[in-house]
Structures are given as structure tokens and as C-alpha cells.
Design an enzyme around this catalytic site. Structure first.
Site, PDB file in Angstrom:
ATOM      1  N   TYR A   1       6.191   7.937  -1.815  1.00  0.00           N
ATOM      2  CA  TYR A   1       4.905   8.219  -2.455  1.00  0.00           C
ATOM      3  C   TYR A   1       4.652   9.724  -2.436  1.00  0.00           C
ATOM      4  CZ  TYR A   1      -0.138   7.866  -3.336  1.00  0.00           C
ATOM      5  OH  TYR A   1      -1.405   7.991  -3.869  1.00  0.00           O
TER       6      TYR A   1
ATOM      7  N   LYS B   1      -7.976   6.072  -4.037  1.00  0.00           N
ATOM      8  CA  LYS B   1      -8.144   7.520  -3.901  1.00  0.00           C
ATOM      9  C   LYS B   1      -6.915   8.272  -4.413  1.00  0.00           C
ATOM     10  CE  LYS B   1     -10.663  10.196  -0.471  1.00  0.00           C
ATOM     11  NZ  LYS B   1     -11.084  10.152   0.943  1.00  0.00           N
ATOM     12  N   GLY B   2      -5.751   7.708  -4.138  1.00  0.00           N
ATOM     13  CA  GLY B   2      -4.518   8.269  -4.695  1.00  0.00           C
ATOM     14  C   GLY B   2      -4.153   9.652  -4.191  1.00  0.00           C
TER      15      GLY B   2
ATOM     16  N   SER C   1      -5.111   2.812   3.537  1.00  0.00           N
ATOM     17  CA  SER C   1      -5.163   2.135   2.241  1.00  0.00           C
ATOM     18  C   SER C   1      -5.257   0.613   2.436  1.00  0.00           C
ATOM     19  CB  SER C   1      -3.913   2.505   1.431  1.00  0.00           C
ATOM     20  OG  SER C   1      -3.955   1.940   0.162  1.00  0.00           O
TER      21      SER C   1
ATOM     22  N   MET D   1      -4.276   5.515 -15.014  1.00  0.00           N
ATOM     23  CA  MET D   1      -4.106   4.160 -14.452  1.00  0.00           C
ATOM     24  C   MET D   1      -5.445   3.583 -13.985  1.00  0.00           C
ATOM     25  SD  MET D   1      -0.829   3.409 -12.043  1.00  0.00           S
ATOM     26  CE  MET D   1      -1.109   1.736 -11.481  1.00  0.00           C
TER      27      MET D   1
ATOM     28  N   HIS E   1       7.351  -7.580  -1.503  1.00  0.00           N
ATOM     29  CA  HIS E   1       7.056  -6.899  -0.240  1.00  0.00           C
ATOM     30  C   HIS E   1       7.846  -7.551   0.902  1.00  0.00           C
ATOM     31  CE1 HIS E   1       3.802  -4.541  -1.865  1.00  0.00           C
ATOM     32  NE2 HIS E   1       2.962  -5.524  -2.004  1.00  0.00           N
TER      33      HIS E   1
ATOM     34  N   LYS F   1       0.798  -1.228   0.000  1.00  0.00           N
ATOM     35  CA  LYS F   1       0.000   0.000   0.000  1.00  0.00           C
ATOM     36  C   LYS F   1       0.836   1.287   0.000  1.00  0.00           C
ATOM     37  CE  LYS F   1      -3.304  -0.947  -0.718  1.00  0.00           C
ATOM     38  NZ  LYS F   1      -3.534  -1.499  -2.074  1.00  0.00           N
ATOM     39  N   SER F   2       2.088   1.157  -0.434  1.00  0.00           N
ATOM     40  CA  SER F   2       2.974   2.331  -0.445  1.00  0.00           C
ATOM     41  C   SER F   2       3.088   2.975  -1.822  1.00  0.00           C
ATOM     42  CB  SER F   2       4.368   1.917   0.030  1.00  0.00           C
ATOM     43  OG  SER F   2       4.292   1.339   1.297  1.00  0.00           O
TER      44      SER F   2
HETATM   45  P1  A3P Z   1      -4.983   4.684  -1.649  1.00  0.00           P
HETATM   46  O1  A3P Z   1      -5.635   3.431  -1.192  1.00  0.00           O
HETATM   47  O2  A3P Z   1      -4.604   5.591  -0.522  1.00  0.00           O
HETATM   48  O3  A3P Z   1      -5.766   5.404  -2.699  1.00  0.00           O
HETATM   49  P2  A3P Z   1       0.095  -0.402  -3.638  1.00  0.00           P
HETATM   50  O4  A3P Z   1       0.242  -0.405  -5.098  1.00  0.00           O
HETATM   51  O5  A3P Z   1       1.428  -0.469  -2.913  1.00  0.00           O
HETATM   52  O6  A3P Z   1      -0.861  -1.443  -3.156  1.00  0.00           O
HETATM   53  O7  A3P Z   1      -0.482   1.008  -3.219  1.00  0.00           O
HETATM   54  C1  A3P Z   1      -1.792   1.359  -3.508  1.00  0.00           C
HETATM   55  C2  A3P Z   1      -1.979   2.842  -3.256  1.00  0.00           C
HETATM   56  O8  A3P Z   1      -1.342   3.571  -4.319  1.00  0.00           O
HETATM   57  C3  A3P Z   1      -3.449   3.232  -3.278  1.00  0.00           C
HETATM   58  O9  A3P Z   1      -3.599   4.292  -2.316  1.00  0.00           O
HETATM   59  C4  A3P Z   1      -3.619   3.733  -4.708  1.00  0.00           C
HETATM   60  O10 A3P Z   1      -4.706   4.583  -4.908  1.00  0.00           O
HETATM   61  C5  A3P Z   1      -2.292   4.436  -4.913  1.00  0.00           C
HETATM   62  N1  A3P Z   1      -1.999   4.587  -6.364  1.00  0.00           N
HETATM   63  C6  A3P Z   1      -2.007   3.625  -7.308  1.00  0.00           C
HETATM   64  N2  A3P Z   1      -1.726   4.139  -8.518  1.00  0.00           N
HETATM   65  C7  A3P Z   1      -1.548   5.475  -8.325  1.00  0.00           C
HETATM   66  C8  A3P Z   1      -1.244   6.559  -9.198  1.00  0.00           C
HETATM   67  N3  A3P Z   1      -1.072   6.384 -10.503  1.00  0.00           N
HETATM   68  N4  A3P Z   1      -1.139   7.790  -8.660  1.00  0.00           N
HETATM   69  C9  A3P Z   1      -1.309   7.985  -7.331  1.00  0.00           C
HETATM   70  N5  A3P Z   1      -1.593   6.998  -6.456  1.00  0.00           N
HETATM   71  C10 A3P Z   1      -1.714   5.760  -6.947  1.00  0.00           C
END
Ligand code: A3P
Length: 285
Positions: A184, A248-249, A129, A223, A99, A44-45
Site C-alpha cells: 500500500y 481516509k486513504g 482501518s 474511487m 483474504h 484493510k491492506s
Molecule cells: P483507511 O481505512 O486507512 O482509509 P481494503 O480494501 O483492503 O479493505 O482496504 C481499505 C483501505 O484502503 C482503507 O484505508 C481505504 O481508505 C484505502 N483505500 C481504498 N481505496 C483507496 C484508494 N483509491 N487510494 C488510497 N487508499 C484507498
């Protein structure tokens, strides 16, 4: 669905798609090659965002690859059953994602010249997240509430264990030439310069149009629409209909979820666990 984790050496892993046999084989036998590029993160990073960027850099901004091949096949997850199967068969330079905490990572990495990119994120946002991820997927046990997940997170009873241990372990690699540390938050603040930094680290030269394409096609909006990247094509046995990796991003979503008491309790644990680390290393308050 399951109401537990797969426990390996005291660490919780997802149940679906993982097995002790494969994790053990990866940890003890997998050979990382000098030409490989390894992406490491706590879940989730922003791992999938970084993977998308790397794929686009690799294809010099051409979107064919990211639009035709699922993200988990482009850059397999080393310790997952499917990822390991794919990587075992592949030859030549590879991108691989993981991970795994530092102490379980295949030891071959530490004597290789493979490039390592570690992406970190404000652990409060990682927690929020992770809560949604675990609620909307069936990989392992589901929390009943954010309150419960909050407790699990601070106990290290979330997939891959303690965020604090993860970051402390991998930070010990941060001064190595073959390691790039990203966050991030910086990627959000200035994606262009972060992408340029990644290109420089990988020795990839992109012209301005190619760079623009990497930037645009890895944006949250693009994306979120890409079925090959947002995980919506995973089978229904694994995810619920509302699930996408692009949720949410944003930075700071924890402020919409934590109570004042939770924020204070988190800060207290953070200060205890991160003692000795220069604050400047981390771009969150
Ligand atoms: P949120 O749940 O806070 O929205 P991972 O890939 O390590 O599982 O991380 C997922 C997190 O990255 C999610 O955060 C997701 O929305 C965010 N994310 C994925 N693609 C993204 C992008 N193109 N721009 C910004 N955030 C993104």
C-alpha cells in the site's frame, strides 16, 4: 448484528455472508486455473484499491465496467457465500480476490501457473482501518473501543486471524515467478510505476492515455465518488450510513490513534513475530 465471529479451523471469519460449508468447500475443492489472476491480502491492506486498478487495466482505462458493475461482482471474494456462487458459474480466465491465509488456500493454486498479487500494508494502519471497518459494519462483532480492538488484533481475534501469520505464510511464495508482491505504501508513493509494474506482470500493454486513465480513475478521490466501488450500495443490514471502503486513504494514520504505550507494545510484538524476515521487505519503519 452479531456478537461473535464464525470460527473455522480456529480462525475468525465474518458471520454475515460467510458459512463454514462454503469456506470448507473452497479450501478443499476449488480449482484455480492457470489463466486466473488471484489477489490476496489481509483485510484493510488496500485490496479494493488494487481491485479497481486491475479492473481498469483489464478494460484499458475504459471506465464503463467500474461504473456499472459492483466491485464485488467484478472481482468476487472467493471464500464468501456470494463470491463462491459467482465464481463457480464462471468460465474462462477470472480475477478473484481472497483474504484466506496461505495454509487454508485451495491447494490447486500451488501447482497452477495462475498469477498471484499479494498486497501488504503497515499493520498499524491495517489495525486502525480495521477498527473503523468493524465499528461501522455489521459483518461480525463490534469493538467497544480502539483499545479493545488493539487487543483483539494482537491476539489474532479479528477477521482472518493474525496479520503476522498471514504475512509469514504468503511471504513463502514471494520468490515465485507467478507472484507479485506489492505494498500500500509504495502504491501511495508512486502509483504510476506500481501500475506499470502490474501491467508488466500481467503482460498487458497500455498506451500513455490508457495508463493515465487507470491512474486517475483509481485515485482515492475518484474511487470515493464511485458507488460501484466504495461499497456504499451494500444493504443497510450490512453497513451503517457513514461507511465507505474509502475512509481516509493515507499512510501513517496510526500515529493519530495509538498512544505511545500502544506503539511500543505493538513494536515489541512485531519484532518477536517477524524475527528472521529481512526488514527491507517491508516499506514501513
Ligand atoms: P483507511 O481505512 O486507512 O482509509 P481494503 O480494501 O483492503 O479493505 O482496504 C481499505 C483501505 O484502503 C482503507 O484505508 C481505504 O481508505 C484505502 N483505500 C481504498 N481505496 C483507496 C484508494 N483509491 N487510494 C488510497 N487508499 C484507498
Amino acid at each position: 448484528m452479531t456478537d461473535d465471529y464464525l470460527w473455522f479451523e480456529g480462525l475468525p471469519f465474518h458471520v454475515l455472508g460467510f458459512s463454514s460449508k462454503v469456506i470448507k468447500e473452497v479450501c478443499t475443492k476449488f480449482v484455480i486455473k492457470d489463466e486466473d489472476t488471484v489477489l490476496v491480502s489481509f483485510p484493510k491492506s488496500g485490496s479494493h484499491w488494487l481491485i479497481e486498478i486491475l479492473c481498469l487495466i483489464h478494460s484499458k482505462g475504459n471506465t464503463m465496467w467500474i461504473q456499472s458493475v459492483p466491485i464485488w461482482e467484478r472481482v468476487p471474494w472467493l471464500e464468501s457465500d456470494e463470491g463462491y456462487e459467482l465464481l463457480k458459474e464462471r468460465e474462462g480466465p477470472q480475477f478473484l480476490a481472497s483474504h484466506l491465509p496461505f495454509h487454508l488456500f485451495p491447494k490447486s493454486l500451488f501447482t497452477s501457473k495462475a498469477k498471484v498479487i499479494y498486497i501488504m500494508r503497515n499493520p498499524k494502519d491495517v489495525l486502525v482501518s480495521g477498527y473503523y471497518h468493524q465499528t461501522l459494519t455489521n459483518f461480525s462483532k463490534k469493538p467497544e473501543s480502539l483499545k479493545q480492538y488493539f487487543k483483539w488484533f494482537l491476539q489474532g481475534h479479528v477477521p482472518y486471524g493474525s496479520w503476522f501469520e498471514h504475512i509469514r505464510g504468503w511471504m513463502s511464495m514471494r520468490d515465485r515467478e507467478n507472484v507479485l508482491l506489492l505494498s500500500y505504501e509504495k502504491l501511495q508513493k508512486d502509483p504510476r510505476s506500481t501500475i506499470e509494474k502490474i501491467c508488466q506482470f500481467l503482460g498487458k500493454k497500455l498506451n500513455p492515455e490508457e495508463l493515465d486513465s487507470v491512474l486517475n480513475n483509481s485515485s482515492f478521490q475518484v474511487m470515493k465518488q464511485n458507488k460501484m466501488s466504495n461499497l456504499e450500495i451494500l444493504p443497510e443490514t450490512l453497513i451503517s450510513k457513514e461507511f465507505k471502503i474509502t475512509r481516509k486513504g493515507i499512510c501513517g494514520d496510526w500515529k493519530n490513534h495509538f498512544t505511545v504505550a500502544q506503539a511500543e507494545a505493538f513494536d515489541k510484538v512485531y519484532q518477536e513475530k517477524m524475527v528472521g524476515f529481512p526488514k527491507e521487505l517491508f516499506p514501513w519503519e
